[in-house]
Write a protein that holds these residues in place. Structure first.
Motif, PDB file in Angstrom:
ATOM      1  N   GLY A  51     -15.453 -13.680 105.731  1.00 21.54           N
ATOM      2  CA  GLY A  51     -16.889 -13.698 105.506  1.00 21.54           C
ATOM      3  C   GLY A  51     -17.618 -14.816 106.222  1.00 21.54           C
ATOM      4  O   GLY A  51     -18.850 -14.798 106.296  1.00 21.54           O
ATOM      5  N   ALA A  52     -16.878 -15.777 106.757  1.00 17.81           N
ATOM      6  CA  ALA A  52     -17.501 -16.917 107.452  1.00 17.81           C
ATOM      7  C   ALA A  52     -18.084 -16.489 108.786  1.00 17.81           C
ATOM      8  O   ALA A  52     -17.698 -15.471 109.372  1.00 17.81           O
ATOM      9  CB  ALA A  52     -16.475 -18.031 107.649  1.00 17.81           C
ATOM     10  N   ILE A  53     -19.019 -17.295 109.280  1.00 12.95           N
ATOM     11  CA  ILE A  53     -19.529 -17.131 110.640  1.00 12.95           C
ATOM     12  C   ILE A  53     -18.673 -17.987 111.562  1.00 12.95           C
ATOM     13  O   ILE A  53     -18.464 -19.173 111.309  1.00 12.95           O
ATOM     14  CB  ILE A  53     -21.008 -17.553 110.746  1.00 12.95           C
ATOM     15  CG1 ILE A  53     -21.874 -16.650 109.874  1.00 12.95           C
ATOM     16  CG2 ILE A  53     -21.475 -17.499 112.200  1.00 12.95           C
ATOM     17  CD1 ILE A  53     -23.320 -17.087 109.805  1.00 12.95           C
ATOM     18  N   VAL A  54     -18.192 -17.363 112.622  1.00  9.83           N
ATOM     19  CA  VAL A  54     -17.321 -18.062 113.572  1.00  9.83           C
ATOM     20  C   VAL A  54     -18.081 -18.305 114.868  1.00  9.83           C
ATOM     21  O   VAL A  54     -18.803 -17.429 115.355  1.00  9.83           O
ATOM     22  CB  VAL A  54     -16.064 -17.218 113.864  1.00  9.83           C
ATOM     23  CG1 VAL A  54     -15.201 -17.898 114.924  1.00  9.83           C
ATOM     24  CG2 VAL A  54     -15.268 -16.990 112.592  1.00  9.83           C
TER      25      VAL A  54
ATOM     26  N   GLN B 109     -13.642 -10.943 109.466  1.00  7.03           N
ATOM     27  CA  GLN B 109     -12.648 -10.154 108.730  1.00  7.03           C
ATOM     28  C   GLN B 109     -11.238 -10.571 109.146  1.00  7.03           C
ATOM     29  O   GLN B 109     -11.040 -11.039 110.278  1.00  7.03           O
ATOM     30  CB  GLN B 109     -12.857  -8.676 109.032  1.00  7.03           C
ATOM     31  CG  GLN B 109     -14.241  -8.155 108.690  1.00  7.03           C
ATOM     32  CD  GLN B 109     -14.504  -8.200 107.206  1.00  7.03           C
ATOM     33  OE1 GLN B 109     -13.702  -7.746 106.397  1.00  7.03           O
ATOM     34  NE2 GLN B 109     -15.636  -8.786 106.830  1.00  7.03           N
ATOM     35  N   PRO B 110     -10.255 -10.381 108.279  1.00  4.25           N
ATOM     36  CA  PRO B 110      -8.873 -10.682 108.672  1.00  4.25           C
ATOM     37  C   PRO B 110      -8.455  -9.966 109.959  1.00  4.25           C
ATOM     38  O   PRO B 110      -7.659 -10.493 110.732  1.00  4.25           O
ATOM     39  CB  PRO B 110      -8.055 -10.219 107.474  1.00  4.25           C
ATOM     40  CG  PRO B 110      -8.979 -10.398 106.305  1.00  4.25           C
ATOM     41  CD  PRO B 110     -10.351 -10.050 106.846  1.00  4.25           C
ATOM     42  N   SER B 111      -9.035  -8.788 110.204  1.00  6.86           N
ATOM     43  CA  SER B 111      -8.712  -8.038 111.421  1.00  6.86           C
ATOM     44  C   SER B 111      -9.260  -8.702 112.687  1.00  6.86           C
ATOM     45  O   SER B 111      -8.904  -8.313 113.800  1.00  6.86           O
ATOM     46  CB  SER B 111      -9.247  -6.612 111.327  1.00  6.86           C
ATOM     47  OG  SER B 111     -10.656  -6.637 111.135  1.00  6.86           O
ATOM     48  N   ASP B 112     -10.135  -9.711 112.511  1.00  4.37           N
ATOM     49  CA  ASP B 112     -10.644 -10.468 113.663  1.00  4.37           C
ATOM     50  C   ASP B 112      -9.659 -11.545 114.111  1.00  4.37           C
ATOM     51  O   ASP B 112      -9.877 -12.209 115.125  1.00  4.37           O
ATOM     52  CB  ASP B 112     -11.985 -11.136 113.332  1.00  4.37           C
ATOM     53  CG  ASP B 112     -13.099 -10.141 113.063  1.00  4.37           C
ATOM     54  OD1 ASP B 112     -13.965 -10.442 112.219  1.00  4.37           O
ATOM     55  OD2 ASP B 112     -13.090  -9.063 113.694  1.00  4.37           O
ATOM     56  N   SER B 113      -8.607 -11.748 113.339  1.00  7.61           N
ATOM     57  CA  SER B 113      -7.605 -12.759 113.699  1.00  7.61           C
ATOM     58  C   SER B 113      -6.949 -12.385 115.017  1.00  7.61           C
ATOM     59  O   SER B 113      -6.303 -11.340 115.150  1.00  7.61           O
ATOM     60  CB  SER B 113      -6.540 -12.862 112.595  1.00  7.61           C
ATOM     61  OG  SER B 113      -7.123 -13.290 111.390  1.00  7.61           O
TER      62      SER B 113
ATOM     63  N   ARG C 180      -7.343 -19.536 119.478  1.00  9.40           N
ATOM     64  CA  ARG C 180      -6.675 -18.736 118.457  1.00  9.40           C
ATOM     65  C   ARG C 180      -7.429 -18.832 117.154  1.00  9.40           C
ATOM     66  O   ARG C 180      -7.648 -19.926 116.635  1.00  9.40           O
ATOM     67  CB  ARG C 180      -5.247 -19.204 118.266  1.00  9.40           C
ATOM     68  CG  ARG C 180      -4.492 -18.415 117.201  1.00  9.40           C
ATOM     69  CD  ARG C 180      -3.096 -18.933 117.001  1.00  9.40           C
ATOM     70  NE  ARG C 180      -2.225 -18.659 118.132  1.00  9.40           N
ATOM     71  CZ  ARG C 180      -0.939 -18.961 118.170  1.00  9.40           C
ATOM     72  NH1 ARG C 180      -0.382 -19.573 117.150  1.00  9.40           N
ATOM     73  NH2 ARG C 180      -0.219 -18.680 119.232  1.00  9.40           N
ATOM     74  N   LEU C 181      -7.840 -17.692 116.635  1.00 11.59           N
ATOM     75  CA  LEU C 181      -8.614 -17.613 115.391  1.00 11.59           C
ATOM     76  C   LEU C 181      -7.796 -16.920 114.312  1.00 11.59           C
ATOM     77  O   LEU C 181      -7.203 -15.870 114.559  1.00 11.59           O
ATOM     78  CB  LEU C 181      -9.904 -16.827 115.635  1.00 11.59           C
ATOM     79  CG  LEU C 181     -10.728 -16.466 114.403  1.00 11.59           C
ATOM     80  CD1 LEU C 181     -11.324 -17.714 113.762  1.00 11.59           C
ATOM     81  CD2 LEU C 181     -11.829 -15.472 114.752  1.00 11.59           C
ATOM     82  N   THR C 182      -7.808 -17.508 113.122  1.00  9.66           N
ATOM     83  CA  THR C 182      -7.219 -16.878 111.939  1.00  9.66           C
ATOM     84  C   THR C 182      -8.291 -16.773 110.871  1.00  9.66           C
ATOM     85  O   THR C 182      -8.934 -17.771 110.536  1.00  9.66           O
ATOM     86  CB  THR C 182      -6.027 -17.672 111.395  1.00  9.66           C
ATOM     87  OG1 THR C 182      -5.019 -17.773 112.414  1.00  9.66           O
ATOM     88  CG2 THR C 182      -5.427 -16.991 110.171  1.00  9.66           C
ATOM     89  N   VAL C 183      -8.494 -15.566 110.356  1.00  7.33           N
ATOM     90  CA  VAL C 183      -9.434 -15.340 109.267  1.00  7.33           C
ATOM     91  C   VAL C 183      -8.611 -15.043 108.012  1.00  7.33           C
ATOM     92  O   VAL C 183      -7.900 -14.035 107.956  1.00  7.33           O
ATOM     93  CB  VAL C 183     -10.386 -14.173 109.568  1.00  7.33           C
ATOM     94  CG1 VAL C 183     -11.362 -13.982 108.416  1.00  7.33           C
ATOM     95  CG2 VAL C 183     -11.136 -14.422 110.870  1.00  7.33           C
ATOM     96  N   LYS C 184      -8.730 -15.911 107.018  1.00  4.52           N
ATOM     97  CA  LYS C 184      -7.902 -15.788 105.825  1.00  4.52           C
ATOM     98  C   LYS C 184      -8.617 -14.982 104.753  1.00  4.52           C
ATOM     99  O   LYS C 184      -9.785 -15.221 104.477  1.00  4.52           O
ATOM    100  CB  LYS C 184      -7.537 -17.170 105.309  1.00  4.52           C
ATOM    101  CG  LYS C 184      -6.686 -17.971 106.286  1.00  4.52           C
ATOM    102  CD  LYS C 184      -6.237 -19.286 105.680  1.00  4.52           C
ATOM    103  CE  LYS C 184      -5.303 -20.018 106.646  1.00  4.52           C
ATOM    104  NZ  LYS C 184      -4.844 -21.308 106.089  1.00  4.52           N
TER     105      LYS C 184
END
Lengths: 114, 112
Positions: free
Chosen positions: B16-19, B80-84, B107-111
């Motif tokens: 839900g965060a803005i990256v 979304q986690p799928s954006d990882s 490298r991005l991880t969305v938890k």
């Protein structure tokens, strides 16, 4: 996925041996590219082709040669592999100038030179 | 000095965060700016492209280019986690220029 295959997908070889990587496309795209991807460097262009038998050098072409005898196949050859050529190699294709000349990438070949 | 600089991260955010992902570059001849997404053990895929300066929006993704500062950004809303994945910026001097330069990737991880 765009119709791009790379072979082999994994290869371990020894220093000084020749290695050939193959990229095969079923999209009939005019342009084909070979990149290598290394930590901290991103993707770097090795060679590219703009038609059968028409190729040109990229940013990191030393130690590599390419050939394209058919539209669908683009071969990358390491004449005498060195440990510095351990990398993941990606083939890419493009045709249309739309979307900033979008390139479609293959699944990659992981090469280890011992 | 590299032509394209990109912070490799890793970057970890809650769902839900803005990256915000960024690249800087030194070659003023670059005119086409792209963002590629690369999942682990896969080839990169084009996510966004922009010509010259300005903003471009596509769903949850917004690409910004500031040529005066030689700075480009990619914003992901409602992550979304799928954006990882690893996100690579790329740029070229002209539409018919085949020599594209890439950043090193973030490298991005969305938890969840």
């Amino acid at each position: 996925d765009a119709g791009i295959t790379q072979s082999p997908r994994h290869k371990v070889t020894e220093t000084g041996t020749p290695v050939t990587l193959r990229c095969h496309q079923t999209e009939n795209h005019r342009y084909m590219y070979w990149y290598r991807q290394d930590p901290g460097h991103g993707l770097r262009l090795i060679h590219y082709s703009y038609g059968v038998k028409d190729t040109d050098k990229g940013e990191v072409s030393d130690g590599y040669s390419v050939s394209r005898s058919k539209t669908e196949d683009f071969l990358l050859t390491l004449e005498s592999a060195t440990s510095s050529q351990t990398s993941v190699y990606f083939c890419a294709i493009s045709e249309s100038r739309e979307r900033g000349n979008e390139q479609f990438f293959g699944p990659g070949t992981r090469l280890t030179v011992l | 000095q590299k032509e394209v600089e990109q912070d490799p991260g890793p970057l970890s955010v809650p769902e839900g965060a803005i990256v915000s992902l960024n690249c800087t570059y030194s070659n003023s001849a670059f005119q086409y700016f792209m963002w590629y997404r690369q999942y682990s053990r896969k080839g990169p895929e084009l996510l966004m492209y922009t010509y010259s300066s300005g903003n471009k929006e596509d769903g949850r993704f917004t690409a910004q280019v500031d040529k005066s500062s030689k700075y480009i950004s990619l914003f992901i809303r409602d992550s979304q986690p799928s954006d990882s994945a690893t996100y690579l910026c790329a740029m070229r001097g002209g539409l018919y220029n085949n020599d594209m330069r890439f950043g090193a990737g973030t490298r991005l991880t969305v938890k969840p």
